[in-house]
Design an enzyme around this catalytic site. Structure first.
Site, PDB file in Angstrom:
ATOM      1  N   LYS A 242      54.323  58.408  -9.180  1.00 21.99           N
ATOM      2  CA  LYS A 242      55.613  58.505  -8.484  1.00 21.99           C
ATOM      3  C   LYS A 242      55.643  59.742  -7.608  1.00 21.99           C
ATOM      4  O   LYS A 242      55.085  60.779  -8.008  1.00 21.99           O
ATOM      5  CB  LYS A 242      56.751  58.633  -9.509  1.00 21.99           C
ATOM      6  CG  LYS A 242      56.836  57.485 -10.471  1.00 21.99           C
ATOM      7  CD  LYS A 242      57.873  57.749 -11.544  1.00 21.99           C
ATOM      8  CE  LYS A 242      57.909  56.596 -12.531  1.00 21.99           C
ATOM      9  NZ  LYS A 242      58.774  56.878 -13.673  1.00 21.99           N
TER      10      LYS A 242
ATOM     11  N   GLU B 192      52.319  59.118 -14.834  1.00 24.59           N
ATOM     12  CA  GLU B 192      52.831  58.900 -16.200  1.00 24.59           C
ATOM     13  C   GLU B 192      52.191  57.653 -16.789  1.00 24.59           C
ATOM     14  O   GLU B 192      51.732  56.795 -16.043  1.00 24.59           O
ATOM     15  CB  GLU B 192      54.351  58.621 -16.152  1.00 24.59           C
ATOM     16  CG  GLU B 192      55.137  59.620 -15.389  1.00 24.59           C
ATOM     17  CD  GLU B 192      56.530  59.086 -15.018  1.00 24.59           C
ATOM     18  OE1 GLU B 192      56.985  58.079 -15.589  1.00 24.59           O
ATOM     19  OE2 GLU B 192      57.150  59.701 -14.131  1.00 24.59           O
TER      20      GLU B 192
ATOM     21  N   TYR C 259      61.016  55.628 -24.575  1.00 25.71           N
ATOM     22  CA  TYR C 259      60.683  56.744 -23.699  1.00 25.71           C
ATOM     23  C   TYR C 259      61.517  56.597 -22.434  1.00 25.71           C
ATOM     24  O   TYR C 259      61.513  55.529 -21.806  1.00 25.71           O
ATOM     25  CB  TYR C 259      59.180  56.753 -23.359  1.00 25.71           C
ATOM     26  CG  TYR C 259      58.351  57.178 -24.550  1.00 25.71           C
ATOM     27  CD1 TYR C 259      58.543  58.434 -25.118  1.00 25.71           C
ATOM     28  CD2 TYR C 259      57.422  56.322 -25.126  1.00 25.71           C
ATOM     29  CE1 TYR C 259      57.819  58.827 -26.236  1.00 25.71           C
ATOM     30  CE2 TYR C 259      56.696  56.705 -26.242  1.00 25.71           C
ATOM     31  CZ  TYR C 259      56.906  57.964 -26.789  1.00 25.71           C
ATOM     32  OH  TYR C 259      56.205  58.342 -27.891  1.00 25.71           O
TER      33      TYR C 259
ATOM     34  N   CYS D 173      50.086  13.375 -17.255  1.00 25.31           N
ATOM     35  CA  CYS D 173      50.678  12.313 -18.071  1.00 25.31           C
ATOM     36  C   CYS D 173      51.970  11.902 -17.383  1.00 25.31           C
ATOM     37  O   CYS D 173      52.872  12.725 -17.214  1.00 25.31           O
ATOM     38  CB  CYS D 173      50.973  12.812 -19.486  1.00 25.31           C
ATOM     39  SG  CYS D 173      52.182  11.749 -20.304  1.00 25.31           S
TER      40      CYS D 173
ATOM     41  N   TYR E 264      67.856  64.308 -46.385  1.00 22.70           N
ATOM     42  CA  TYR E 264      68.540  63.625 -45.281  1.00 22.70           C
ATOM     43  C   TYR E 264      69.375  62.459 -45.839  1.00 22.70           C
ATOM     44  O   TYR E 264      70.533  62.279 -45.484  1.00 22.70           O
ATOM     45  CB  TYR E 264      67.497  63.127 -44.267  1.00 22.70           C
ATOM     46  CG  TYR E 264      68.078  62.378 -43.095  1.00 22.70           C
ATOM     47  CD1 TYR E 264      68.432  63.051 -41.925  1.00 22.70           C
ATOM     48  CD2 TYR E 264      68.279  61.002 -43.149  1.00 22.70           C
ATOM     49  CE1 TYR E 264      68.974  62.364 -40.841  1.00 22.70           C
ATOM     50  CE2 TYR E 264      68.826  60.308 -42.076  1.00 22.70           C
ATOM     51  CZ  TYR E 264      69.163  60.991 -40.929  1.00 22.70           C
ATOM     52  OH  TYR E 264      69.702  60.315 -39.855  1.00 22.70           O
TER      53      TYR E 264
ATOM     54  N   LYS F 212      47.192  49.699 -12.659  1.00 21.20           N
ATOM     55  CA  LYS F 212      46.998  49.099 -13.979  1.00 21.20           C
ATOM     56  C   LYS F 212      45.573  49.287 -14.490  1.00 21.20           C
ATOM     57  O   LYS F 212      44.649  49.532 -13.712  1.00 21.20           O
ATOM     58  CB  LYS F 212      47.316  47.600 -13.897  1.00 21.20           C
ATOM     59  CG  LYS F 212      48.728  47.361 -13.388  1.00 21.20           C
ATOM     60  CD  LYS F 212      49.589  46.575 -14.209  1.00 21.20           C
ATOM     61  CE  LYS F 212      49.611  45.227 -14.499  1.00 21.20           C
ATOM     62  NZ  LYS F 212      50.464  44.595 -15.329  1.00 21.20           N
TER      63      LYS F 212
ATOM     64  N   CYS G 243      51.763  10.903 -25.923  1.00 24.69           N
ATOM     65  CA  CYS G 243      52.512   9.642 -25.877  1.00 24.69           C
ATOM     66  C   CYS G 243      51.627   8.421 -25.616  1.00 24.69           C
ATOM     67  O   CYS G 243      52.113   7.297 -25.638  1.00 24.69           O
ATOM     68  CB  CYS G 243      53.624   9.732 -24.837  1.00 24.69           C
ATOM     69  SG  CYS G 243      53.005   9.786 -23.154  1.00 24.69           S
TER      70      CYS G 243
ATOM     71  N   ASP H  24      54.055  49.501 -22.094  1.00 27.80           N
ATOM     72  CA  ASP H  24      54.131  48.044 -22.124  1.00 27.80           C
ATOM     73  C   ASP H  24      55.240  47.646 -23.089  1.00 27.80           C
ATOM     74  O   ASP H  24      54.996  47.247 -24.214  1.00 27.80           O
ATOM     75  CB  ASP H  24      52.778  47.495 -22.587  1.00 27.80           C
ATOM     76  CG  ASP H  24      52.644  46.026 -22.282  1.00 27.80           C
ATOM     77  OD1 ASP H  24      53.543  45.477 -21.624  1.00 27.80           O
ATOM     78  OD2 ASP H  24      51.645  45.428 -22.704  1.00 27.80           O
TER      79      ASP H  24
ATOM     80  N   CYS I  36      47.262  10.001 -22.763  1.00 28.41           N
ATOM     81  CA  CYS I  36      47.954  11.239 -23.114  1.00 28.41           C
ATOM     82  C   CYS I  36      47.860  11.450 -24.628  1.00 28.41           C
ATOM     83  O   CYS I  36      48.209  10.543 -25.393  1.00 28.41           O
ATOM     84  CB  CYS I  36      49.417  11.162 -22.698  1.00 28.41           C
ATOM     85  SG  CYS I  36      50.401  12.523 -23.356  1.00 28.41           S
TER      86      CYS I  36
ATOM     87  N   LYS J  35      52.069  53.928 -18.126  1.00 33.16           N
ATOM     88  CA  LYS J  35      52.896  52.743 -17.900  1.00 33.16           C
ATOM     89  C   LYS J  35      53.062  52.057 -19.258  1.00 33.16           C
ATOM     90  O   LYS J  35      52.111  51.477 -19.792  1.00 33.16           O
ATOM     91  CB  LYS J  35      52.235  51.810 -16.888  1.00 33.16           C
ATOM     92  CG  LYS J  35      53.075  50.600 -16.589  1.00 33.16           C
ATOM     93  CD  LYS J  35      52.490  49.791 -15.455  1.00 33.16           C
ATOM     94  CE  LYS J  35      53.336  48.598 -15.104  1.00 33.16           C
ATOM     95  NZ  LYS J  35      53.795  47.780 -16.201  1.00 33.16           N
TER      96      LYS J  35
ATOM     97  N   CYS K 206      57.907  11.688 -22.961  1.00 32.33           N
ATOM     98  CA  CYS K 206      56.701  12.198 -23.632  1.00 32.33           C
ATOM     99  C   CYS K 206      57.079  13.396 -24.489  1.00 32.33           C
ATOM    100  O   CYS K 206      57.571  14.401 -23.988  1.00 32.33           O
ATOM    101  CB  CYS K 206      55.642  12.578 -22.599  1.00 32.33           C
ATOM    102  SG  CYS K 206      54.226  13.425 -23.313  1.00 32.33           S
TER     103      CYS K 206
END
Ligand code: IVH
Length: 682
Positions: free
Chosen positions: A307, A130, A241, A442, A53, A331, A429, A134, A426, A132, A448
């Site tokens: 779907k 299908e 995909y 703060c 190739y 999910k 600061c 990520d 804080c 899902k 800050c």
């Protein structure tokens, strides 16, 4: 020789080739490379070795170098990346790229199914289930079979043009396959992702090069594909995909099942995992199977998408808000692991809120290494009684920040650390911390340092000053190198300052500089929002801008005046008064104004000179489209009505007016020509 079957060890010398012969050979090689790419990337069945190739590819490069006018944007050699750009162009999507309704619970998917059955008046519905993915959702648009552009999802209506980068991704064809008929125009949606293996390799290289590793494959894919220099994208192991047909000028497949076949025939990559389901039980089984396979498959998935299979039925079902009624994401439950807290530190967020964060012994949850997790606030830490040295249960769901959900009780022998309490000063600061309900705050505001990075990111964000190329990395470099110690410093930076940052070149530095200069006259409402005042979101910022009209008036407003604005609650009013009452914030603001920042005045309610006025438009205006004229009327508080009645105050008649003009004359409505309209709206 048929380059689709085998590749010779050596090729004929180039110098003896006529242009005509070269053209023919280039055509044959391109076709063969496209074929081999498809065999390798789409079908997973390579027919020649990698070295063969490479030989073929080199030959094409040589030929294109010698006969430069035979180069083409769609040649496989163009996949090495293009010249860097200053920013990514915006692209309006062919159709709205919607998002999905999502849930974890089975009842929700049962509810989804029964809503659809009722609406469709059918006892059973055919679904396609299908994985899902990520990754990063993108639109690919092909015109006459050639990739015209690719864009990120963005806000759904408009995304960023990532064509140069996408062109380097070998899993995405530059030309559609010749099998079957190629539609003149095709828009598809898919997910760009990085394999887990590719991600690990990439991070190993980055660490070796002393660069920050990516947190997970999705961030790696998203970070790569939104680069300004596509030469850095070439070679990064990205995959795609395709899963939705957005538009085709040819015959539409009748179902999602046929869509997959259609896309795959065109040479687009589709995922083999999918199942046609006739009931929620079928769907649940598919989800279970995918959950079991999740660890073994080489890319991240965070659930399944269900779907409606039948496309005409989808059209009938339509959408609600920004989600189609015909699809649902079910999910996977969040990943959970047990690990040890070795310290609790206190982080100061953009608006000054202090958050306790547990530093953890690193633990892998769903393929991502977690080494810190939020503990939300002091009350939560106390309620869960989490202390340094404890073993805890940590949870991570998709994008959500990992969270310590609880302590794991151990046998009582071990002595535990001291109970946690928030610091009084804080940690950044040193200002004295104040308390508001469950929150510790703060009050250091713009001065800050810990709030600075977050504030800068917010200041530059889309709804705020929209300094598009001031990304997180640049912000971080500017702060770490002390080039910005206060938001105002941003406006004092020169092009050369940006050139001194890693990854900046002439063009990108000039673009960023220019964008910052443009941000000096941001519309008032967005500027107010950009300041990041607590309890002042985009809506409240708009109300304030409309009420005061100018930044100066807002800045000098008395607290009582703020408290009396109808659409503003007490909390926001107090936060605004406190913000502008703090001398440190005022010093920062004065510096910004000194550098030439001048927020664009807003039209105040008083300036709404057409309030209560109804105007009807008829015919064509030279200087305004119908839409612009309407917007102008509405911006000044008027109403643009579609028909003339006794309530009409003016009828604006352009060229070729319609019957509305006659009606208006008959009932004595005042008629305006374009010039008169112009003076009315100015
Ligand atoms: S279909 C209108 N199918 O999930 C429905 N989305 O909002 C269009 N996603 O941003 C989406 N895998 O990027 C669809 N098989 C799949 C998907 C999928 C992942 C993403 C998509 C979207 C997010 C949810």
């Amino acid at each position: 020789m048929d380059y689709k079957k085998s590749i010779p060890d050596t090729f004929a010398g180039i110098s003896s080739l006529s242009k005509n012969d070269a053209q023919k050979e280039i055509g044959r090689i391109r076709e063969a490379i496209i074929y081999h790419d498809r065999q390798y990337y789409i079908k997973n069945k390579p027919v020649i070795s990698d070295s063969a190739y490479d030989r073929l590819f080199c030959r094409l490069e040589e030929l294109e170098e010698r006969f430069a006018d035979l180069k083409s944007e769609n040649s496989p050699t163009s996949r090495v990346g293009a010249e860097p750009v200053g920013s990514l162009k915006k692209r309006r999507h062919t159709v709205m790229m919607q998002s999905l309704q999502a849930a974890l619970e089975e009842e929700k998917i049962r509810g989804f199914d029964s809503t659809i059955r009722n609406a469709a008046k059918r006892r059973t519905i055919e679904y396609m289930a299908e994985p899902k993915f990520d990754g990063l959702s993108v639109e690919l648009v092909y015109t006459n079979g050639a990739l015209e552009y690719a864009a990120t999802r963005g806000n759904g209506g408009t995304g960023e043009d990532i064509s140069n980068n996408v062109r380097t991704v070998k899993a995405i064809p530059l030309l559609l396959a010749d099998e079957g008929t190629i539609p003149a125009r095709l828009a598809v949606r898919g997910e760009i992702l990085m394999t887990k293996k590719g991600f690990q390799e990439l991070n190993r290289t980055r660490i070796a090069e002393n660069r920050e590793p990516f947190a997970n494959p999705r961030n790696a894919a998203a970070g790569t594909i939104r680069q300004l220099d596509s030469r850095n994208v070439a070679g990064v192991p990205l995959d795609i995909y395709c899963y939705e047909l957005l538009q085709t000028s040819g015959n539409e497949p009748a179902t999602q099942e046929e869509t997959f076949e259609f896309l795959s025939h065109l040479g687009l990559r589709v995922n083999p995992e999918r199942k046609k389901c006739l009931s929620v039980d079928d769907i649940a089984r598919f989800r279970e199977t995918m959950a079991e396979k999740r660890e073994q498959i080489d890319y991240d998935i965070d659930g399944i998408v269900v779907k409606v299979n039948d496309r005409p039925l989808r059209k009938k079902l339509g959408s609600r808000e920004r989600n189609p009624r015909w699809a649902f994401a079910w999910k996977f439950p969040p990943g959970k692991e047990i690990t040890r807290v070795y310290d609790i530190l206190v982080q100061v967020g953009r608006t000054g809120i202090l958050t306790p964060v547990a530093l953890l012994e690193p633990v892998d949850i769903g393929g991502v290494t977690i080494s810190r997790a939020t503990l939300h606030n002091e009350d939560e830490v106390r309620r869960k009684d989490i202390r340094v040295g404890d073993n805890v249960r940590v949870e991570r769901a998709g994008d959500v920040i990992p969270e310590v959900v609880g302590r794991v009780e151990e046998d009582g022998k071990k002595k535990r650390g001291a109970a946690f309490s928030m610091p009084e000063k804080c940690p950044s600061c040193g200002d004295t911390i104040t308390r508001e309900g469950a929150y510790h705050i703060c009050p250091g505001g713009l001065s800050c340092r810990a709030q600075l990075e977050g504030r800068l990111r917010h200041f530059a964000s889309r709804g705020a000053c929209d300094i598009e190329t001031l990304g997180d990395k640049t912000v971080s470099h500017l702060v770490k190198r002390n080039m910005v110690t206060n938001i105002a410093d941003l406006f004092a930076l020169s092009k050369d300052d940006f050139l001194s940052l890693p990854l900046y070149a002439e063009k990108s530095a000039a673009t960023l500089y220019e964008q910052i200069q443009n941000a000096k006259c941001t519309p008032l409402d967005r500027f107010i929002y950009a300041l990041g005042i607590r309890h002042v979101g985009e809506h409240i910022a708009r109300v304030l801008a409309r009420h005061f009209g100018s930044f100066d008036k807002l800045r000098n407003a008395k607290p009582e005046e703020l408290l009396h604005i109808r659409e503003i609650g007490e909390e926001s009013a107090r936060a605004v008064a406190e913000f502008f009452g703090d001398p440190r914030n005022n010093t920062s603001i004065d510096r910004m104004l000194d550098y030439g920042v001048k927020p664009e005045d807003a039209e105040t309610k008083q300036a709404q000179k057409l309030a209560g006025t109804t105007i009807v438009l008829t015919g064509e205006l030279d200087r305004y489209s119908r839409r612009e004229a309407k917007q102008r009327i509405e911006a000044l508080g008027g109403k643009a009505a579609s028909s003339v009645s006794s309530k009409t105050d003016y009828c604006v008649a352009g060229k070729r007016p319609g019957s509305k003009l006659e009606v208006a004359k008959n009932i004595g409505v005042r008629i305006l020509d374009e010039n008169e309209f112009e003076s009315l709206v100015h």
